[in-house]
Design a protein around this motif. Structure first.
Motif, PDB file in Angstrom:
ATOM      1  N   SER A  54       0.907  -1.410   0.267  1.00  0.00           N
ATOM      2  CA  SER A  54       0.045   0.072   0.040  1.00  0.00           C
ATOM      3  C   SER A  54       0.884   1.515  -0.140  1.00  0.00           C
TER       4      SER A  54
ATOM      5  N   HIS B  42     -15.907  11.392 -10.286  1.00  0.00           N
ATOM      6  CA  HIS B  42     -14.947  11.083 -11.257  1.00  0.00           C
ATOM      7  C   HIS B  42     -15.482  11.343 -12.693  1.00  0.00           C
TER       8      HIS B  42
ATOM      9  N   THR C 108      -3.299   4.188   0.895  1.00  0.00           N
ATOM     10  CA  THR C 108      -4.413   3.690  -0.068  1.00  0.00           C
ATOM     11  C   THR C 108      -3.841   2.453  -0.428  1.00  0.00           C
TER      12      THR C 108
ATOM     13  N   PRO D  44      -4.560  -0.527  -3.552  1.00  0.00           N
ATOM     14  CA  PRO D  44      -5.183  -0.855  -4.739  1.00  0.00           C
ATOM     15  C   PRO D  44      -6.152  -2.118  -4.437  1.00  0.00           C
TER      16      PRO D  44
ATOM     17  N   THR E 193      -9.098  -3.970  -6.750  1.00  0.00           N
ATOM     18  CA  THR E 193      -9.939  -4.183  -8.182  1.00  0.00           C
ATOM     19  C   THR E 193     -11.572  -4.360  -7.833  1.00  0.00           C
TER      20      THR E 193
ATOM     21  N   SER F  87     -14.326   2.396  -6.867  1.00  0.00           N
ATOM     22  CA  SER F  87     -12.898   3.255  -6.874  1.00  0.00           C
ATOM     23  C   SER F  87     -11.748   2.768  -7.435  1.00  0.00           C
ATOM     24  N   GLY F  88     -11.618   1.456  -6.989  1.00  0.00           N
ATOM     25  CA  GLY F  88     -10.214   0.780  -7.451  1.00  0.00           C
ATOM     26  C   GLY F  88      -9.404   1.021  -6.093  1.00  0.00           C
ATOM     27  N   VAL F  89      -9.867   1.434  -5.177  1.00  0.00           N
ATOM     28  CA  VAL F  89      -8.851   1.853  -4.141  1.00  0.00           C
ATOM     29  C   VAL F  89      -9.420   1.679  -2.733  1.00  0.00           C
TER      30      VAL F  89
ATOM     31  N   LEU G 113     -11.401  11.682  -7.709  1.00  0.00           N
ATOM     32  CA  LEU G 113     -10.865  10.339  -7.308  1.00  0.00           C
ATOM     33  C   LEU G 113      -9.478  10.273  -7.730  1.00  0.00           C
ATOM     34  N   ASP G 114      -9.431  10.867  -8.884  1.00  0.00           N
ATOM     35  CA  ASP G 114      -7.783  10.228  -9.429  1.00  0.00           C
ATOM     36  C   ASP G 114      -6.581  11.194  -8.730  1.00  0.00           C
TER      37      ASP G 114
ATOM     38  N   LYS H 143      -6.248   8.532  -5.656  1.00  0.00           N
ATOM     39  CA  LYS H 143      -5.347   7.027  -6.313  1.00  0.00           C
ATOM     40  C   LYS H 143      -3.964   7.512  -6.691  1.00  0.00           C
TER      41      LYS H 143
END
Lengths: 316, 255
Positions: B141, B168, B219, B221, B223, B227-229, B251-252, B255
Motif C-alpha cells: 500500500s 470521477h 491507500t 489498490p 480491483t 473506486s479501485g482503491v 477520485l484520481d 489514487k
C-alpha cells in the motif's frame, strides 16, 4: 395396547380429536389452546382461546377483542374426553407446555421452550408423558449456549465501554420476551430506554407483576450512555435517526452463526429456545417413548432421536 | 490466545489497536502476532474437512447430522468449532504456546476444547492454514497519509453510518463507508431525513450536496472496489456545510 393419536396435524394446525380443539392454530378454528403470545403461536380469528393467566394480557394486547380465558399453571380442565393442563415452558413470560391425558395416555406439546432459567419467566418444568411433541428451532449439535450470566456480563461490558465514549448502546431484540429478559438481566447498571413497541409490552408485563426495572420510552435522543432496547425493524425507521451517536448489537440465538453476524458490529448469542443439549435433556426427562418433532430442524433431529432408539417422526 | 482473538474481534486490525494488544501480552506473543499479521502462516496441520472429521468423531456426531449442520453453516472450520461443547473453564495458554503445541489430532482437540468460541475459530483458521488477517497498511500500500473532500451519498441510520463518494468524470464513485462520529451527527441525520431521495431497505440515498473532510493513512489498490482503491484507516474529520460539491476532491487525486 396402542392408543389413538391424541394430537394430529391438520391444515389449520395441530388438533386433538378426543378434545375437539387445536393447539396454536394459524387457520380459523372454533377452539384454540395457545402456548404463548408470539405471533407464530397466537393468531387472530379463533372462536375461543385458552391460555395461562400469565400469557393472556399480552395475547389480548396483540389480538384485540377476543373470547379468551386464562387457566393457572397445573390446573386441570376437562375438554371433551380429555383432561388438559398447562405447565411452564421457560420460553417467555406466561409460556406453557400443554399436557393432554386420555384414559391414562399422556401427550405433551412443548410449545417453544428453554430449559435454562432466566431472571424473568416461569422456569421450565419437565412433564412425564408417553408422547412428547418437541420444538427443535436449534435442534442441531452446533448450537451450544453459554450460561446467561456470561452473556449478560459481556453485554454489560459492551454497554459500559460505549458509555465511556458518550455513545448510546442499542440492543436489538424481539419486542416480547427477549427485550424484557434483557432489561431484567441488565437492571441497575444505568438508564434503560425503549422503543415504543417494546415499551407497550413491557408496561403490560410490569403491570402483571413481573420484576422489570424502570424504563423510559424514547422519542428523540437518549440520555448519554443509556441502553436502548429496540426491535430490528425500528432501526429502518425515522425513529433511529434521532438516536445520535450510538453502537448497535443484536441479541439472538442465531448470532451463533457467522453468516448471521455479518453486517452487525456487535452480536450476543442469547436465545429463548433450548440448545442442543437442552433439547436432548428435556426429552430424556419426559420419559417419552415417542417424540414428534416440529418447528426447526425437524428431519435431522427426528433421525437423531430414532438413532438413539426412540420412536420419532416429524409432525409439523 | 484468548487475547489475540479479542484483539481480532475488534474489526480490521489497525496499528494503534495492535500496539494496545502488544502492550497487554508481552514481547513474545507480540512478535508471534506480528509475524502472523504480516502474512507468515504457521504450518498447516490439517485441511478444514479433516478438522471437521476429527471433531465429529470425538463428539460422536453421525455423518447425517454433520451434513445437516453444513447446510446451516457451510464453512467446515466453523462447524468444527461449533460442534465441540463449550469449555467449562478457560485456558490460559499464550498465542505462542498454543501455536507450538498445535501439532496433531490429539493436540488440536485438546486445545480447541479448552478455548471459548471466538478463539476456537481463530485456532481453526491457524490449524487449517486459512488465517488471512493482516495488519492494515502493511501489503503494497501507499504509506502517504492524506485528506480529501468527499460527498455524502448514503446514510444507514443503524450505525449511524454514511457512504462518501468522490467525483470521477460526471459520476460520483463510492469511496468509503464510515461511522458518523462527529458532534454534529444529530444535525447531519436531521438534514438527511429532510433530503432523502430514495430508500434501499434501511439505507437512505440523500441529495449529494454535503461535503465532508476525510483523512487516511494511505491507500491500497483493490480491483473489487468501484473506486479501485481502499483507504487505510479512514476517518471522518469535519463537516463543511459551507462548501459546495464542486469543491470535492477528484477520485484520481486520491489514487
Amino acid at each position: 395396547m396402542s392408543h389413538a393419536a391424541l394430537i394430529i396435524a391438520t391444515p389449520q394446525g395441530l388438533y386433538c380429536p378426543s378434545g375437539d380443539f387445536h393447539i396454536d392454530p394459524m387457520g380459523r378454528v372454533p377452539r384454540a389452546l395457545v402456548t404463548h403470545g408470539h405471533s407464530d403461536h397466537a393468531a387472530r380469528g379463533m372462536g375461543a382461546y385458552l391460555c395461562t393467566h400469565q400469557a393472556l394480557p399480552v395475547i389480548r394486547h396483540r389480538l384485540g377483542r377476543i373470547n379468551a380465558e386464562g387457566v393457572a399453571y397445573g390446573e386441570r380442565r376437562q375438554i371433551g374426553e380429555v383432561t388438559v393442563s398447562f405447565h411452564p415452558a421457560g420460553h417467555v413470560p406466561g409460556s406453557a407446555q400443554i399436557r393432554i391425558e386420555h384414559r391414562g395416555e399422556v401427550w405433551v406439546n412443548s410449545g417453544d421452550y428453554k430449559t435454562a432459567p432466566d431472571a424473568l419467566c416461569e422456569p421450565f418444568e419437565p412433564v412425564r408423558c408417553h408422547t412428547f411433541l418437541t420444538e427443535c428451532t436449534f435442534g442441531l449439535p452446533i448450537f451450544h449456549w453459554q450460561p446467561e450470566a456470561e452473556v449478560l456480563a459481556q453485554m454489560a461490558h459492551w454497554w459500559q465501554a460505549n458509555a465511556a465514549k458518550s455513545c448510546a448502546s442499542v440492543l436489538l431484540a424481539y419486542s416480547f420476551g427477549k427485550a424484557q429478559r434483557l432489561m431484567a438481566g441488565l437492571a441497575g447498571l444505568g438508564a434503560i430506554c425503549t422503543h415504543p413497541v417494546v415499551e407497550d409490552v413491557t408496561a403490560i408485563l410490569r403491570a402483571q407483576g413481573y420484576p422489570l426495572p424502570p424504563t423510559t420510552v424514547l422519542q428523540g435522543a437518549p440520555p448519554k450512555g443509556a441502553l436502548v432496547i429496540a426491535t430490528p425493524n425500528a432501526m429502518a425507521t425515522d425513529w433511529a435517526l434521532g438516536l445520535g451517536p450510538h453502537e448497535v448489537a443484536s441479541a439472538s440465538g442465531w448470532m451463533a452463526l457467522a453468516a448471521r453476524r455479518k453486517g452487525t458490529t456487535a452480536a450476543f448469542t442469547l436465545s429463548d429456545h433450548a440448545d442442543w443439549l437442552g433439547l436432548n435433556a428435556a426429552i430424556a426427562a419426559t420419559g417419552a417413548s415417542q417424540v414428534l418433532t416440529m418447528h426447526g430442524y425437524t428431519q435431522p433431529f427426528s433421525q437423531w432421536l430414532r438413532a438413539k432408539g426412540l420412536q420419532s417422526s416429524v409432525i409439523a | 490466545m484468548i487475547r489475540f482473538a479479542t484483539f481480532l474481534a475488534q474489526g480490521t486490525p489497525t496499528p494503534e489497536a495492535f500496539a494496545a494488544y502488544a502492550a497487554q501480552v508481552g514481547t513474545q506473543d507480540a512478535s508471534t502476532a506480528q509475524a502472523l499479521l504480516s502474512g507468515q502462516r504457521p504450518k498447516r496441520i490439517a485441511a478444514p474437512q479433516t478438522l471437521l472429521d476429527w471433531v465429529a468423531e470425538a463428539t460422536h456426531t453421525p455423518p447425517f447430522l454433520v451434513d445437516a449442520c453444513l447446510k446451516v453453516a457451510p464453512d467446515k472450520a466453523e462447524v468444527a468449532a461449533l460442534l465441540l461443547p463449550l469449555p467449562t473453564d478457560g485456558t490460559r495458554l499464550t498465542l505462542t504456546a498454543t501455536l507450538s503445541d498445535l501439532t496433531d489430532r490429539a493436540a488440536y482437540l485438546q486445545l480447541a476444547s479448552a478455548l471459548p468460541l471466538p478463539a476456537r475459530q481463530i485456532l481453526n483458521r491457524l490449524a487449517s492454514g486459512t488465517f488471512r488477517t493482516k495488519l492494515t497498511g502493511q501489503p503494497e500500500s501507499s504509506q502517504s497519509p492524506g485528506t480529501c473532500l468527499a460527498i455524502l451519498t448514503l446514510i444507514d441510520p443503524s450505525g449511524p453510518e454514511a457512504t462518501f463518494a468522490l467525483p470521477h468524470g460526471n459520476a460520483l464513485v463510492p469511496l468509503t463507508r464510515l461511522k458518523l462520529t462527529l458532534p454534529e451527527t444529530p444535525a447531519i441525520l436531521a438534514w438527511a431525513k429532510a433530503h432523502t431521495t430514495d430508500r434501499f431497505g434501511p439505507l437512505r440515498q440523500v441529495t449529494p450536496a454535503q461535503v465532508f473532510e476525510l483523512a487516511y493513512d494511505g491507500t491500497t489498490p483493490n480491483t473489487r472496489r468501484k473506486s479501485g482503491v481502499d483507504l487505510v484507516s479512514p476517518r471522518l474529520i469535519a463537516w463543511h456545510p459551507s462548501l459546495t460539491p464542486d469543491r470535492a476532491t477528484p477520485l484520481d487525486a486520491v489514487k
